[in-house]
Design an enzyme around this catalytic site. Structure first.
Site, PDB file in Angstrom:
ATOM      1  N   GLY A  39       0.376   0.407  -9.845  1.00  0.00           N
ATOM      2  CA  GLY A  39      -1.054   0.146  -9.659  1.00  0.00           C
ATOM      3  C   GLY A  39      -1.472  -1.308  -9.755  1.00  0.00           C
ATOM      4  CB  SER A  41      -1.461  -4.011  -5.133  1.00  0.00           C
ATOM      5  OG  SER A  41      -0.183  -4.549  -5.161  1.00  0.00           O
ATOM      6  CB  SER A 108       7.000 -10.260 -13.436  1.00  0.00           C
ATOM      7  OG  SER A 108       5.830  -9.512 -13.630  1.00  0.00           O
TER       8      SER A 108
HETATM    9  N1  LIG Z   1      14.688  -4.046  -4.389  1.00  0.00           N
HETATM   10  C1  LIG Z   1      13.371  -4.052  -4.594  1.00  0.00           C
HETATM   11  N2  LIG Z   1      12.899  -3.851  -5.845  1.00  0.00           N
HETATM   12  C2  LIG Z   1      11.568  -3.859  -6.053  1.00  0.00           C
HETATM   13  N3  LIG Z   1      10.625  -4.053  -5.077  1.00  0.00           N
HETATM   14  C3  LIG Z   1      11.069  -4.266  -3.818  1.00  0.00           C
HETATM   15  C4  LIG Z   1      12.440  -4.266  -3.527  1.00  0.00           C
HETATM   16  N4  LIG Z   1      12.582  -4.503  -2.199  1.00  0.00           N
HETATM   17  C5  LIG Z   1      11.356  -4.632  -1.683  1.00  0.00           C
HETATM   18  N5  LIG Z   1      10.424  -4.486  -2.644  1.00  0.00           N
HETATM   19  C6  LIG Z   1       8.982  -4.667  -2.403  1.00  0.00           C
HETATM   20  O1  LIG Z   1       8.673  -5.951  -2.946  1.00  0.00           O
HETATM   21  C7  LIG Z   1       7.653  -5.861  -3.917  1.00  0.00           C
HETATM   22  C8  LIG Z   1       8.081  -6.513  -5.241  1.00  0.00           C
HETATM   23  O2  LIG Z   1       8.059  -7.890  -5.117  1.00  0.00           O
HETATM   24  P1  LIG Z   1       7.816  -8.791  -6.395  1.00  0.00           P
HETATM   25  O3  LIG Z   1       7.773 -10.199  -5.919  1.00  0.00           O
HETATM   26  O4  LIG Z   1       6.653  -8.272  -7.139  1.00  0.00           O
HETATM   27  O5  LIG Z   1       9.153  -8.510  -7.231  1.00  0.00           O
HETATM   28  S1  LIG Z   1       9.754  -9.296  -8.464  1.00  0.00           S
HETATM   29  O6  LIG Z   1       8.643  -9.612  -9.372  1.00  0.00           O
HETATM   30  O7  LIG Z   1      10.395 -10.531  -7.983  1.00  0.00           O
HETATM   31  O8  LIG Z   1      10.743  -8.393  -9.071  1.00  0.00           O
HETATM   32  C9  LIG Z   1       7.382  -4.400  -4.170  1.00  0.00           C
HETATM   33  O9  LIG Z   1       5.987  -4.333  -4.094  1.00  0.00           O
HETATM   34  P2  LIG Z   1       5.082  -3.480  -5.103  1.00  0.00           P
HETATM   35  O10 LIG Z   1       5.335  -2.069  -4.662  1.00  0.00           O
HETATM   36  O11 LIG Z   1       3.692  -3.932  -4.820  1.00  0.00           O
HETATM   37  O12 LIG Z   1       5.473  -3.731  -6.514  1.00  0.00           O
HETATM   38  C10 LIG Z   1       8.063  -3.674  -3.042  1.00  0.00           C
HETATM   39  O13 LIG Z   1       7.110  -3.341  -2.071  1.00  0.00           O
HETATM   40  N1  LIG Z   2      -5.222   4.827 -12.241  1.00  0.00           N
HETATM   41  C1  LIG Z   2      -4.676   4.267 -11.160  1.00  0.00           C
HETATM   42  N2  LIG Z   2      -4.660   2.935 -11.058  1.00  0.00           N
HETATM   43  C2  LIG Z   2      -4.096   2.361  -9.977  1.00  0.00           C
HETATM   44  N3  LIG Z   2      -3.542   3.024  -8.938  1.00  0.00           N
HETATM   45  C3  LIG Z   2      -3.547   4.366  -8.994  1.00  0.00           C
HETATM   46  C4  LIG Z   2      -4.098   5.035 -10.104  1.00  0.00           C
HETATM   47  N4  LIG Z   2      -3.936   6.347  -9.889  1.00  0.00           N
HETATM   48  C5  LIG Z   2      -3.318   6.481  -8.714  1.00  0.00           C
HETATM   49  N5  LIG Z   2      -3.079   5.300  -8.146  1.00  0.00           N
HETATM   50  C6  LIG Z   2      -2.416   5.104  -6.851  1.00  0.00           C
HETATM   51  O1  LIG Z   2      -1.120   4.558  -7.124  1.00  0.00           O
HETATM   52  C7  LIG Z   2      -0.739   3.660  -6.092  1.00  0.00           C
HETATM   53  C8  LIG Z   2      -0.439   2.296  -6.695  1.00  0.00           C
HETATM   54  O2  LIG Z   2       0.048   1.462  -5.676  1.00  0.00           O
HETATM   55  P1  LIG Z   2      -0.043  -0.113  -5.778  1.00  0.00           P
HETATM   56  O3  LIG Z   2      -1.371  -0.537  -6.270  1.00  0.00           O
HETATM   57  O4  LIG Z   2       0.423  -0.657  -4.455  1.00  0.00           O
HETATM   58  O5  LIG Z   2       1.036  -0.414  -6.914  1.00  0.00           O
HETATM   59  P2  LIG Z   2       1.890  -1.719  -7.166  1.00  0.00           P
HETATM   60  O6  LIG Z   2       1.105  -2.891  -6.663  1.00  0.00           O
HETATM   61  O7  LIG Z   2       2.078  -1.745  -8.648  1.00  0.00           O
HETATM   62  O8  LIG Z   2       3.163  -1.503  -6.408  1.00  0.00           O
HETATM   63  C9  LIG Z   2      -1.872   3.616  -5.094  1.00  0.00           C
HETATM   64  O9  LIG Z   2      -1.587   4.503  -4.044  1.00  0.00           O
HETATM   65  C10 LIG Z   2      -3.069   4.096  -5.921  1.00  0.00           C
HETATM   66  O10 LIG Z   2      -4.049   4.709  -5.131  1.00  0.00           O
END
Ligand SMILES: Nc1ncnc2c1ncn2[C@@H]1O[C@H](COP(=O)(O)OS(=O)(=O)O)[C@@H](OP(=O)(O)O)[C@H]1O
Ligand SMILES: Nc1ncnc2c1ncn2[C@@H]1O[C@H](COP(=O)(O)OP(=O)(O)O)[C@@H](O)[C@H]1O
Length: 199
Positions: A39, A41, A108
């Site tokens: 969550g 983003s 992170s």
């Molecule tokens: N191997 C792997 N592990 C985790 N995540 C992956 C990977 N490959 C691609 N992604 C996508 O890249 C987003 C994470 O990037 P970050 O810069 O936040 O990662 S990190 O902090 O350097 O670990 C992460 O986005 P979020 O889902 O928003 O967290 C993924 O969409």
């Molecule tokens: N309480 C909550 N807070 C944030 N996101 C939630 C929550 N409950 C459900 N969600 C859903 O979880 C998902 C989180 O995705 P995202 O925000 O992209 O996560 P991240 O950036 O950590 O990868 C979204 O689809 C969002 O609608």
């Protein structure tokens, strides 16, 4: 480490404190950390809108504006993640100096990397916000279909599956996104900022 020599530091005549005074709020970094899908983003985007509406000068850093640009040469090996976070920390420090309330949304995963960013900033400028959510719940949300790919072996070193996530030891805020709504989560951060006189 550093390779630059003969570098002279120029102090600005306008200071961070003066910029903060002009903005009428403190500058700091709201550092969201947590698994993919926890969550970060969603909350940081909604929070930024709320803060903006209240007249707070903000900027959000996330994968879209960092991994496609500044850090496009980095992947997801432990070394690259560390370098990713180091650069984001340096950018966040500049933004804090510029007087902004910066929101960052990166997995992170390593405690040491996050602690290094904390060290880079002045006391009180690093607000670690843990978006706490189990791997099971993140995987069932799977907003980008990445867990499915990771389970199928199409993505290697995926955080929570075959790469580690180290929980914050003592975050300023923990948001339990499995049990708190988006609105409650945003409100929790705003309350923290108010109670601690950031805004
Ligand atoms: N191997 C792997 N592990 C985790 N995540 C992956 C990977 N490959 C691609 N992604 C996508 O890249 C987003 C994470 O990037 P970050 O810069 O936040 O990662 S990190 O902090 O350097 O670990 C992460 O986005 P979020 O889902 O928003 O967290 C993924 O969409
Ligand atoms: N309480 C909550 N807070 C944030 N996101 C939630 C929550 N409950 C459900 N969600 C859903 O979880 C998902 C989180 O995705 P995202 O925000 O992209 O996560 P991240 O950036 O950590 O990868 C979204 O689809 C969002 O609608």
């Amino acid at each position: 480490m550093g390779t630059s020599t003969n570098i002279v530091w120029h102090e600005s005549i306008v200071t961070k404190e003066e910029r903060q005074k002009l903005n009428n709020h403190k500058s700091a970094v709201l550092w969201f950390t947590g698994l993919s899908g926890s969550g970060k983003s969603t909350i940081s985007t909604a929070l930024e809108k709320e803060l903006h509406l209240r007249g707070i000068r903000t900027y959000r850093l996330d994968g879209d504006n960092v991994r496609h640009g500044l850090n496009k040469n980095l992947g997801f090996s432990p070394e690259d993640r560390t370098e990713n976070i180091r650069r984001i920390g340096e950018v966040a420090k500049l933004m804090t100096d510029a007087g902004l309330l910066t929101l960052t949304a990166f997995i992170s995963p390593y405690r040491e990397d996050r602690d290094n960013v904390r060290e880079l900033l002045d006391e009180g400028e690093f607000i670690e916000v843990y978006a706490k959510c189990s791997v099971e719940e993140c995987e069932s949300r799977d907003p980008k279909g990445l867990y499915k790919k990771a389970r199928a072996g199409e993505i290697k070193q995926f955080t929570g599956i075959d790469a580690p996530y180290e929980e914050p030891a003592d975050p300023e805020l923990t948001i339990d996104t499995e049990n708190q709504s988006l609105e409650e989560s945003v409100e929790a951060v705003i309350s923290y900022l108010k109670e601690n006189n950031y805004i």
